[in-house]
Motif scaffolding. Structure first.
Motif, PDB file in Angstrom:
ATOM      1  N   GLY A   1       0.823  -1.201   0.000  1.00 40.30           N
ATOM      2  CA  GLY A   1       0.000   0.000   0.000  1.00 40.30           C
ATOM      3  C   GLY A   1       0.860   1.255   0.000  1.00 40.30           C
ATOM      4  N   PRO A   2       0.207   2.430   0.075  1.00 42.76           N
ATOM      5  CA  PRO A   2       0.944   3.690   0.066  1.00 42.76           C
ATOM      6  C   PRO A   2       1.908   3.795   1.246  1.00 42.76           C
ATOM      7  CG  PRO A   2      -1.423   4.058  -0.128  1.00 42.76           C
ATOM      8  CD  PRO A   2      -1.244   2.609   0.153  1.00 42.76           C
ATOM      9  N   GLY A   3       3.114   4.219   0.986  1.00 42.77           N
ATOM     10  CA  GLY A   3       4.083   4.439   2.057  1.00 42.77           C
ATOM     11  C   GLY A   3       4.675   3.179   2.650  1.00 42.77           C
ATOM     12  N   ALA A   4       4.425   2.025   2.018  1.00 41.09           N
ATOM     13  CA  ALA A   4       4.942   0.765   2.562  1.00 41.09           C
ATOM     14  C   ALA A   4       6.466   0.692   2.469  1.00 41.09           C
ATOM     15  CB  ALA A   4       4.317  -0.416   1.812  1.00 41.09           C
ATOM     16  N   GLY A   5       7.034   1.401   1.507  1.00 39.95           N
ATOM     17  CA  GLY A   5       8.495   1.363   1.332  1.00 39.95           C
ATOM     18  C   GLY A   5       8.919   0.741   0.013  1.00 39.95           C
ATOM     19  N   LYS A   6       8.006   0.643  -0.939  1.00 43.30           N
ATOM     20  CA  LYS A   6       8.287  -0.010  -2.222  1.00 43.30           C
ATOM     21  C   LYS A   6       9.417   0.689  -2.990  1.00 43.30           C
ATOM     22  CE  LYS A   6       4.036   0.695  -3.633  1.00 43.30           C
ATOM     23  NZ  LYS A   6       3.548   1.407  -2.434  1.00 43.30           N
ATOM     24  N   THR A   7       9.319   2.017  -3.056  1.00 46.90           N
ATOM     25  CA  THR A   7      10.336   2.775  -3.790  1.00 46.90           C
ATOM     26  C   THR A   7      11.700   2.628  -3.123  1.00 46.90           C
ATOM     27  OG1 THR A   7       8.675   4.340  -4.575  1.00 46.90           O
ATOM     28  CG2 THR A   7      10.962   5.093  -4.597  1.00 46.90           C
ATOM     29  N   THR A   8      11.717   2.734  -1.801  1.00 47.44           N
ATOM     30  CA  THR A   8      12.966   2.590  -1.055  1.00 47.44           C
ATOM     31  C   THR A   8      13.582   1.217  -1.301  1.00 47.44           C
ATOM     32  OG1 THR A   8      11.933   3.980   0.636  1.00 47.44           O
ATOM     33  CG2 THR A   8      13.961   2.845   1.258  1.00 47.44           C
TER      34      THR A   8
ATOM     35  N   ARG B   1      18.116  11.029   1.955  1.00 46.68           N
ATOM     36  CA  ARG B   1      17.784  10.735   3.351  1.00 46.68           C
ATOM     37  C   ARG B   1      18.500   9.478   3.853  1.00 46.68           C
ATOM     38  NH1 ARG B   1      13.441  12.187   6.332  1.00 46.68           N
ATOM     39  NH2 ARG B   1      14.633  10.979   7.825  1.00 46.68           N
ATOM     40  N   PHE B   2      18.769   8.567   2.924  1.00 51.32           N
ATOM     41  CA  PHE B   2      19.412   7.311   3.306  1.00 51.32           C
ATOM     42  C   PHE B   2      20.918   7.332   3.009  1.00 51.32           C
ATOM     43  CE2 PHE B   2      14.962   6.272   2.174  1.00 51.32           C
ATOM     44  CZ  PHE B   2      14.531   5.832   3.413  1.00 51.32           C
TER      45      PHE B   2
ATOM     46  N   ILE C   1      12.126   0.714   8.306  1.00 50.53           N
ATOM     47  CA  ILE C   1      12.870   1.650   7.464  1.00 50.53           C
ATOM     48  C   ILE C   1      13.741   2.470   8.398  1.00 50.53           C
ATOM     49  CG2 ILE C   1      12.696   3.448   5.713  1.00 50.53           C
ATOM     50  CD1 ILE C   1       9.893   2.374   5.030  1.00 50.53           C
ATOM     51  N   GLN C   2      15.055   2.247   8.276  1.00 56.07           N
ATOM     52  CA  GLN C   2      16.007   2.884   9.182  1.00 56.07           C
ATOM     53  C   GLN C   2      16.806   3.950   8.435  1.00 56.07           C
ATOM     54  OE1 GLN C   2      18.379  -0.196  10.994  1.00 56.07           O
ATOM     55  NE2 GLN C   2      16.593  -1.213  11.902  1.00 56.07           N
TER      56      GLN C   2
ATOM     57  N   ARG D   1       5.239  -3.097  10.399  1.00 55.78           N
ATOM     58  CA  ARG D   1       5.529  -3.409   9.002  1.00 55.78           C
ATOM     59  C   ARG D   1       5.973  -4.859   8.922  1.00 55.78           C
ATOM     60  NH1 ARG D   1       6.342   1.365   6.023  1.00 55.78           N
ATOM     61  NH2 ARG D   1       6.684   3.237   7.271  1.00 55.78           N
TER      62      ARG D   1
ATOM     63  N   GLU E   1       0.907  -1.115  -6.830  1.00 55.82           N
ATOM     64  CA  GLU E   1       0.096  -0.868  -5.633  1.00 55.82           C
ATOM     65  C   GLU E   1      -0.941  -1.963  -5.470  1.00 55.82           C
ATOM     66  OE1 GLU E   1      -1.273   2.722  -4.435  1.00 55.82           O
ATOM     67  OE2 GLU E   1       0.766   3.528  -4.489  1.00 55.82           O
TER      68      GLU E   1
HETATM   69  N1  LIG Z   1      14.737   7.975   7.293  1.00 48.58           N
HETATM   70  C1  LIG Z   1      13.596   7.322   7.487  1.00 48.58           C
HETATM   71  N2  LIG Z   1      13.395   6.640   8.620  1.00 48.58           N
HETATM   72  C2  LIG Z   1      12.275   5.969   8.817  1.00 48.58           C
HETATM   73  N3  LIG Z   1      11.277   5.900   7.954  1.00 48.58           N
HETATM   74  C3  LIG Z   1      11.415   6.568   6.811  1.00 48.58           C
HETATM   75  C4  LIG Z   1      12.567   7.301   6.517  1.00 48.58           C
HETATM   76  N4  LIG Z   1      12.418   7.853   5.311  1.00 48.58           N
HETATM   77  C5  LIG Z   1      11.217   7.447   4.863  1.00 48.58           C
HETATM   78  N5  LIG Z   1      10.612   6.676   5.757  1.00 48.58           N
HETATM   79  C6  LIG Z   1       9.309   6.018   5.617  1.00 48.58           C
HETATM   80  O1  LIG Z   1       9.250   5.497   4.310  1.00 48.58           O
HETATM   81  C7  LIG Z   1       7.964   5.731   3.778  1.00 48.58           C
HETATM   82  C8  LIG Z   1       8.026   5.991   2.299  1.00 48.58           C
HETATM   83  O2  LIG Z   1       8.670   4.961   1.677  1.00 48.58           O
HETATM   84  P1  LIG Z   1       8.517   4.775   0.107  1.00 48.58           P
HETATM   85  O3  LIG Z   1       8.410   6.077  -0.590  1.00 48.58           O
HETATM   86  O4  LIG Z   1       9.607   3.870  -0.279  1.00 48.58           O
HETATM   87  O5  LIG Z   1       7.124   4.041   0.058  1.00 48.58           O
HETATM   88  P2  LIG Z   1       6.257   3.631  -1.205  1.00 48.58           P
HETATM   89  O6  LIG Z   1       5.664   2.306  -0.876  1.00 48.58           O
HETATM   90  O7  LIG Z   1       7.075   3.740  -2.429  1.00 48.58           O
HETATM   91  O8  LIG Z   1       5.148   4.749  -1.171  1.00 48.58           O
HETATM   92  P3  LIG Z   1       4.169   5.231  -2.363  1.00 48.58           P
HETATM   93  O9  LIG Z   1       3.031   4.275  -2.365  1.00 48.58           O
HETATM   94  O10 LIG Z   1       3.771   6.592  -1.936  1.00 48.58           O
HETATM   95  O11 LIG Z   1       4.955   5.226  -3.629  1.00 48.58           O
HETATM   96  C9  LIG Z   1       7.457   6.951   4.471  1.00 48.58           C
HETATM   97  O12 LIG Z   1       6.064   6.859   4.595  1.00 48.58           O
HETATM   98  C10 LIG Z   1       8.142   6.926   5.793  1.00 48.58           C
HETATM   99  O13 LIG Z   1       7.282   6.330   6.725  1.00 48.58           O
END
Ligand SMILES: Nc1ncnc2c1ncn2[C@@H]1O[C@H](COP(=O)(O)OP(=O)(O)OP(=O)(O)O)[C@@H](O)[C@H]1O
Ligand SMILES: [Mg+2]
Length: 255
Positions: free
Chosen positions: A30-37, A72-73, A228-229, A207, A176
């Motif tokens: 879902g949104p913000g799960a961390g997929k892009t990271t 940020r990372f 996510i650290q 998570r 998504e």
């Molecule tokens: N330095 C950090 N430490 C902890 N959590 C972080 C940090 N930076 C980002 N995040 C978390 O990572 C999440 C975003 O991750 P990411 O963009 O990879 O998700 P996503 O699944 O790609 O989101 P989207 O659906 O919006 O594309 C943020 O919602 C935040 O909670």
């Protein structure tokens, strides 16, 4: 069978050492799960630790935003682009603005503002050849399915995945999750599917990562916590998440 390191701490051991070389792996959540990271970490890790160049295909956000968020990372994407360890393609099929050329000083190798999937794929192939890439990350394929009727969307996604299988690369792509019940065409067609869950437990979030499938691999089947650290995503393979109770709070269904 060659293996490709995930560059995510704790994940390789859940899938017998890494992704199967040349597979197409889907990362859903879902949104913000961390997929892009998850995907950027795969490319940056490949480029810095394993001498495996990678191509980033941006379909939804803008490359500038992804570069900024990566800071940020501590990931310096621009430096890796300058070193030809990463190439970026901005391929937004629904962006109608035609860019005449790459803006001066921009690290983008290509701006493919095409709506044509075949053309986008040719660009990917060209950039893979240019830096002898071994890794590809596509974020995300959800946009390929928008503004088209379901049967055409299925056709486009299946053709896209088949084309990716011909690349001599191990490809990660994101999509998504919209519905909890139905599996999507990309989940059926990908060789592997990794799901990033975000549960709400009481007042806080948990998570959890799940290997839904990984063809040809005896993979772990339990849910493990990840977080996510400062230096990116970390999976905790020795801890488990009790999904029976918590699936009720899955953000996908609880919205
Ligand atoms: N330095 C950090 N430490 C902890 N959590 C972080 C940090 N930076 C980002 N995040 C978390 O990572 C999440 C975003 O991750 P990411 O963009 O990879 O998700 P996503 O699944 O790609 O989101 P989207 O659906 O919006 O594309 C943020 O919602 C935040 O909670
Ligand atoms: Mg994202």
């Amino acid at each position: 069978m060659g293996k490709v390191k995930t560059a995510i701490q704790g994940l390789d051991e859940l899938i017998e050492g890494g992704y199967v070389e040349n597979d197409v792996i889907l990362i859903t959540g879902g949104p913000g799960a961390g997929k892009t990271t998850f995907g950027i970490q795969y490319l940056v890790g490949g480029a810095t630790a394993y001498n495996e160049p990678g191509v980033l295909v941006v379909m939804e956000e803008t490359p500038a935003r992804m570069i900024r968020d990566s800071w940020r990372f501590g990931w310096d994407i621009e430096k890796l682009v300058a070193q030809k360890k990463i190439k970026i393609i901005y391929a937004n099929p629904f962006k109608y603005t035609k860019f005449a050329k790459t803006p001066e000083g921009s690290p983008l190798s290509v701006i493919a503002s095409s709506k044509n999937i075949g053309e986008i794929f040719q660009q990917i192939q060209a950039e893979v050849n240019a830096i002898k890439a071994k890794r590809v990350f596509i974020d995300s394929i959800t946009s390929l399915k928008l503004s088209t009727e379901p049967s055409e969307a299925r056709y486009i996604v299946s053709e896209f995945i088949k084309n990716l299988e011909y690349l001599d690369c191990t490809t990660l792509m994101t999509s998504e999750i919209y519905s909890r019940e139905a599996f999507s065409v990309e989940e059926y067609l990908s060789s592997g599917v990794i799901r990033l869950h975000v549960f709400r437990v009481g007042g806080s979030r948990v998570r959890a990562i799940e290997i839904l499938k990984m063809r040809g691999v005896k993979h772990d089947e339990t849910l493990h916590p990840y977080d996510i650290q400062e230096k990116g995503i970390v999976v905790h393979p020795t801890e488990t998440v009790m999904n029976d109770e918590m699936s009720l709070f899955d953000t996908v269904g609880a919205k």
